[in-house]
Design a protein around this motif. Structure first.
Motif, PDB file in Angstrom:
ATOM      1  N   UNK A  89       3.204   5.606   2.343  1.00 51.24           N
ATOM      2  CA  UNK A  89       1.777   5.363   2.180  1.00 51.24           C
ATOM      3  C   UNK A  89       1.466   4.534   0.942  1.00 51.24           C
ATOM      4  N   UNK A  90       2.427   4.353   0.080  1.00 50.34           N
ATOM      5  CA  UNK A  90       2.167   3.628  -1.165  1.00 50.34           C
ATOM      6  C   UNK A  90       2.175   2.117  -0.936  1.00 50.34           C
ATOM      7  N   UNK A  91       1.423   1.445  -1.740  1.00 51.45           N
ATOM      8  CA  UNK A  91       1.425  -0.018  -1.721  1.00 51.45           C
ATOM      9  C   UNK A  91       2.722  -0.508  -2.364  1.00 51.45           C
ATOM     10  N   UNK A  92       3.249  -1.610  -1.876  1.00 49.90           N
ATOM     11  CA  UNK A  92       4.488  -2.170  -2.435  1.00 49.90           C
ATOM     12  C   UNK A  92       4.334  -2.501  -3.917  1.00 49.90           C
ATOM     13  N   UNK A  93       3.150  -2.895  -4.346  1.00 49.36           N
ATOM     14  CA  UNK A  93       2.958  -3.296  -5.734  1.00 49.36           C
ATOM     15  C   UNK A  93       2.889  -2.106  -6.696  1.00 49.36           C
ATOM     16  N   UNK A  94       2.778  -0.881  -6.193  1.00 52.43           N
ATOM     17  CA  UNK A  94       2.652   0.277  -7.067  1.00 52.43           C
ATOM     18  C   UNK A  94       3.951   0.611  -7.796  1.00 52.43           C
ATOM     19  N   UNK A  95       5.085   0.549  -7.131  1.00 54.31           N
ATOM     20  CA  UNK A  95       6.359   0.897  -7.775  1.00 54.31           C
ATOM     21  C   UNK A  95       6.660   0.012  -8.979  1.00 54.31           C
TER      22      UNK A  95
END
Length: 125
Positions: A89-95
């Motif tokens: 569910x996380x956006x790719x840019x969050x990590x």
């Protein structure tokens, strides 16, 4: 362990001493330690460009995990690495927002310095 509270934060650590190398021959002892943190992403489910909250999470976790890991080592660290993963569910840019902008400074402060090397080119950055 003092992992900052970022909404249900949890920390886990792994520690291993290696005394035998190839062919089970004795070698100079090596201590490996790894730490990870699981936390609630304050930006999850939101479409936003300002990810500064995640920068703060990275800096806090970098300091807390490094302080704990140093207690597990028998000598000063000679290298470290960082890795991230998230749920679907996380956006790719969050990590990268957690790991890249702010995490290295507190890690280097805790270990007393260190240079940053690009592992692909072996060049100092």
């Amino acid at each position: 362990m003092n992992v900052p509270d970022y909404g249900n934060s949890k920390g886990r650590f792994y520690h291993k001493n290696i005394t035998k190398g190839e062919m089970r021959r004795l070698c100079t002892p090596i201590t490996r330690a790894a730490g990870m943190a699981i936390f609630r992403n304050p930006c999850a489910g939101k479409d936003q460009d300002n990810l500064s909250q995640l920068f703060d999470v990275g800096a806090g976790l970098g300091r807390a995990l490094t302080e704990e890991l140093l207690h597990m080592l028998s000598a000063p660290p000679n290298c470290y690495a960082k890795q991230h993963s998230s749920d679907r569910w996380a956006e790719m840019k969050h990590d990268p927002a957690v790991l890249d902008p702010e995490i290295c400074k507190p890690v280097r402060e805790v270990i007393g310095g260190g240079k940053v090397t690009d592992i692909l080119t072996n060049a100092s950055v």
